[in-house]
Design an enzyme around this catalytic site. Structure first.
Site, short mmCIF file in Angstrom:
data_model
loop_
_atom_site.label_atom_id
_atom_site.label_comp_id
_atom_site.label_asym_id
_atom_site.label_seq_id
_atom_site.Cartn_x
_atom_site.Cartn_y
_atom_site.Cartn_z
N GLY A 46 18.84 21.32 -16.41
CA GLY A 46 19.25 22.87 -17.53
C GLY A 46 19.54 23.65 -16.24
O GLY A 46 20.67 23.98 -15.59
N GLU A 47 18.55 25.00 -16.63
CA GLU A 47 19.33 26.24 -15.57
C GLU A 47 17.46 26.16 -15.74
O GLU A 47 16.70 27.07 -16.08
CB GLU A 47 19.90 27.47 -16.41
CG GLU A 47 19.96 28.69 -15.91
CD GLU A 47 20.63 28.73 -14.58
OE1 GLU A 47 19.79 29.11 -13.74
OE2 GLU A 47 21.71 27.47 -14.37
N SER A 48 17.45 26.56 -14.04
CA SER A 48 16.07 26.50 -13.82
C SER A 48 15.47 27.85 -13.77
O SER A 48 14.19 28.23 -14.28
CB SER A 48 16.07 26.25 -12.19
OG SER A 48 16.67 26.64 -10.87
N CYS A 78 16.73 17.79 -11.08
CA CYS A 78 17.21 18.58 -11.01
C CYS A 78 17.10 20.05 -10.95
O CYS A 78 16.23 20.37 -10.12
CB CYS A 78 18.76 18.15 -12.17
SG CYS A 78 20.17 19.59 -11.98
N ARG A 107 19.02 25.89 -4.43
CA ARG A 107 19.93 25.87 -5.93
C ARG A 107 21.27 26.01 -5.90
O ARG A 107 21.85 26.31 -4.52
CB ARG A 107 19.81 27.25 -6.71
CG ARG A 107 18.26 26.95 -6.76
CD ARG A 107 18.07 28.42 -8.16
NE ARG A 107 18.84 28.85 -9.17
CZ ARG A 107 19.92 29.58 -9.58
NH1 ARG A 107 20.50 29.95 -8.88
NH2 ARG A 107 20.21 29.48 -11.14
N ILE A 136 25.26 17.14 -11.62
CA ILE A 136 25.60 18.40 -11.93
C ILE A 136 24.83 20.08 -11.25
O ILE A 136 24.14 20.12 -11.85
CB ILE A 136 25.63 18.21 -13.26
CG1 ILE A 136 25.41 16.65 -14.21
CG2 ILE A 136 25.98 19.35 -14.10
CD1 ILE A 136 25.59 16.82 -15.48
N ARG A 137 25.80 20.76 -10.72
CA ARG A 137 25.17 21.68 -10.15
C ARG A 137 23.75 21.73 -9.34
O ARG A 137 22.56 22.33 -9.68
CB ARG A 137 24.88 23.18 -11.28
CG ARG A 137 26.49 23.59 -11.86
CD ARG A 137 26.48 24.76 -12.93
NE ARG A 137 25.70 25.99 -12.13
CZ ARG A 137 25.04 26.29 -13.01
NH1 ARG A 137 24.86 26.35 -14.60
NH2 ARG A 137 24.33 27.14 -12.41
N HIS A 177 20.04 13.34 -12.27
CA HIS A 177 20.23 12.63 -13.42
C HIS A 177 20.45 11.87 -14.13
O HIS A 177 21.34 11.40 -14.45
CB HIS A 177 21.40 13.99 -15.00
CG HIS A 177 21.37 16.11 -14.84
ND1 HIS A 177 20.57 16.12 -15.33
CD2 HIS A 177 21.39 16.41 -13.82
CE1 HIS A 177 21.02 16.99 -15.15
NE2 HIS A 177 21.93 17.42 -13.88
N GLU A 179 18.60 10.57 -16.35
CA GLU A 179 18.03 10.07 -17.85
C GLU A 179 19.90 9.99 -18.53
O GLU A 179 19.89 10.06 -19.83
CB GLU A 179 17.48 11.50 -18.30
CG GLU A 179 17.72 12.79 -18.39
CD GLU A 179 18.21 13.29 -17.60
OE1 GLU A 179 18.52 14.52 -17.27
OE2 GLU A 179 17.94 13.36 -16.07
#
Length: 198
Positions: A46-48, A78, A107, A136-137, A177, A179
């Protein structure tokens, strides 16, 4: 055996599904009392920075740190890898982490959303051939302490050699990821870590 998924932000549902398909009871964790009821925890991608802020807001930062210190198995994918790192590069000044793994991560190391990619990654300890990894990022690991085992690196391309999977004791982290792929081997590996810890 109950495994929680930190359900503050990110791809929570996908991890819950992968754990359920790995034959364990999986439940979302949003409050300290829910954390107390699980045997292991997954920190999703997600977004850390958002996960960091919400962990503070929901009163989970210190309880998760304590459970990690007490030996609870945790897997981070991630953003979850970033949240498990002792040191985060290119993060916000006020960004907190759970300080679980003795590593330095960067990051968005592979670039922005448009630079997302897929690659084959061999993961030590996991049989069945290379893992189809979705980045992804994603972060990468710049440095590891002596107690950290490197389990996987990018094999080719401009990022060849970069560390993308690590383990330290009961803590596991990947920059990618699993998942999102339907390949349950990483989740099953983590489930076995939890089983052994019990």
């Amino acid at each position: 055996m109950n495994i929680g998924v930190l359900a503050l932000q990110g791809d929570v549902r996908e991890h819950l599904t992968a754990l359920a398909e790995s034959d364990v009871l999986a439940r979302p964790v949003r409050r300290p009392e829910e954390l107390a009821d699980v045997d292991g925890l997954v920190i999703p991608g997600g977004e850390s920075t958002a996960i960091s802020k919400l962990a503070v807001t929901f009163g989970l930062l210190d309880p998760i740190r304590k459970r990690i210190a007490d030996g609870m198995p945790v897997y981070g994918s991630c953003a979850g890898m970033i949240m498990l790192a002792a040191t985060v590069l290119d993060g916000r000044a006020d960004q907190e982490s759970f300080h679980g793994i003795d590593m330095t991560v960067r990051r968005n190391a592979f670039g922005r959303q448009v630079d997302s990619f897929e690659a084959s990654v061999e993961i030590e300890d996991i049989e069945g051939g290379p893992f189809h990894a979705v980045f992804i990022r994603a972060p990468w690991v710049e440095e590891t302490g002596r107690d950290v085992r490197v389990l996987g690196r990018v094999a080719e391309g401009t990022a060849a050699g970069r560390i993308v999977a690590v383990r330290q004791g009961n803590l596991l982290a990947t920059a990618f990821h699993p998942e999102l792929t339907g390949d349950l081997r990483v989740h099953r590996y983590f489930v076995e870590m939890v089983r052994q810890a019990l």
